[in-house]
Design an enzyme around this catalytic site. Sequence first.
Site, PDB file in Angstrom:
ATOM      1  N   HIS A 148      -0.784  -3.963  -6.857  1.00 28.30           N
ATOM      2  CA  HIS A 148      -0.680  -2.774  -6.041  1.00 28.30           C
ATOM      3  C   HIS A 148       0.373  -2.718  -5.191  1.00 28.30           C
ATOM      4  O   HIS A 148       1.228  -1.765  -5.220  1.00 28.30           O
ATOM      5  CB  HIS A 148      -1.914  -2.919  -4.862  1.00 28.30           C
ATOM      6  CG  HIS A 148      -3.179  -3.273  -5.456  1.00 28.30           C
ATOM      7  ND1 HIS A 148      -4.171  -2.251  -5.705  1.00 28.30           N
ATOM      8  CD2 HIS A 148      -4.024  -4.393  -5.296  1.00 28.30           C
ATOM      9  CE1 HIS A 148      -5.386  -2.925  -6.135  1.00 28.30           C
ATOM     10  NE2 HIS A 148      -5.209  -3.979  -5.747  1.00 28.30           N
TER      11      HIS A 148
HETATM   12  O1  RIB Z   1      -6.088  -2.651  -1.577  1.00 31.49           O
HETATM   13  C1  RIB Z   1      -4.827  -3.454  -1.974  1.00 31.49           C
HETATM   14  C2  RIB Z   1      -4.038  -3.724  -0.838  1.00 31.49           C
HETATM   15  O2  RIB Z   1      -4.849  -4.552   0.094  1.00 31.49           O
HETATM   16  C3  RIB Z   1      -2.840  -4.452  -1.209  1.00 31.49           C
HETATM   17  O3  RIB Z   1      -1.715  -4.424  -0.244  1.00 31.49           O
HETATM   18  C4  RIB Z   1      -3.263  -6.140  -0.991  1.00 31.49           C
HETATM   19  O4  RIB Z   1      -2.187  -6.827  -0.837  1.00 31.49           O
HETATM   20  C5  RIB Z   1      -3.985  -5.979   0.380  1.00 31.49           C
HETATM   21  O5  RIB Z   1      -3.210  -6.055   1.204  1.00 31.49           O
END
Ligand code: RIB
Length: 302
Positions: free
Chosen positions: A235
């Site tokens: 992500h």
């Molecule tokens: O939903 C994904 C996010 O939530 C990313 O930033 C992961 O590191 C968690 O923080």
Amino acid sequence: MTGEKVLLDCDPGHDDVMAILTAARYADLVGITTVAGNAALEHTTRNALVTCDLAGIDVPVHSGAAGPLSGPTHDAVHVHGNEGLDGVEIPRPVRTTAGADAAGFIVETTARTPSLWIVAVGPLTNIALALRQDPALTQRVAGISIMGGGTFGNATAAAEFNIWADPEAADIVFGSSAPIRMCGLDLTHQVCADGEFIAWIEQLRTPLSAFVAALLDHYAQRILELVGEDLAALHDPCSVLAVTHPQLFGFGNHRVRIELDGAHTRGMTVIDRRVARGPVEVAWNVESAAVLELIRQAVASA
Ligand code: RIB
Ligand code: CA
């Protein structure tokens, strides 16, 4: 390294580690701030310092908020582990923090750094506090690139974790006049670390690549256990690369509102796709192979 100046706000977290490496490789990384999110602030901060140690990244690290502006404190230790980086022995950091006022550091950095991008890949608490401290920073920054939100959730059916962990902070940020670029789950689920990706990193045979490969292997296994799919989405580096390599992304401009009160939808990003004239640049498409290659090279070149 491109010319984009970046301040990275993060909650390491497995994919946050990849964002730190990616930002250090392709941006002019001027600082890192940490926030509670995936794990408690003491752990996310330690994890950011350890990543900088292993990758030889010499930028100031400032710790920030230990919880949301209001509401309950949520974490993601079921994914990332109690100390935020399950899958490895986390070394004692050599580097130390340069301060514990992330919001103040963000404000002063935007004041002295023209055209700075803030890349926020954890709960938006530090960013909201900085905006409260100095609303004029919206006019100084090149933009705020956010990993968060989407048309579906992972923390709940409707809410993505970073937004869900501090919806009031997200409401302040999305309600500001800052230019916002958003990589939500619709985008980041197109950028996943599979076995081949992890094996390539492992064969680099460096201390950092061994650390990263172990992290990603654990992360992929944990996601498989939790959701039953090979969906180890990277992500956070997506929001870095949306700044340094925007040509690899397809954006739509939409109004995005944050749901604060819904019994089942608190923390949802309500993306209005009825018209394409909203202020938020929402990333919908990505050249996944090219982005994954950039992330691989960020590990290889550290
Ligand atoms: O939903 C994904 C996010 O939530 C990313 O930033 C992961 O590191 C968690 O923080
Ligand atoms: Ca994160």
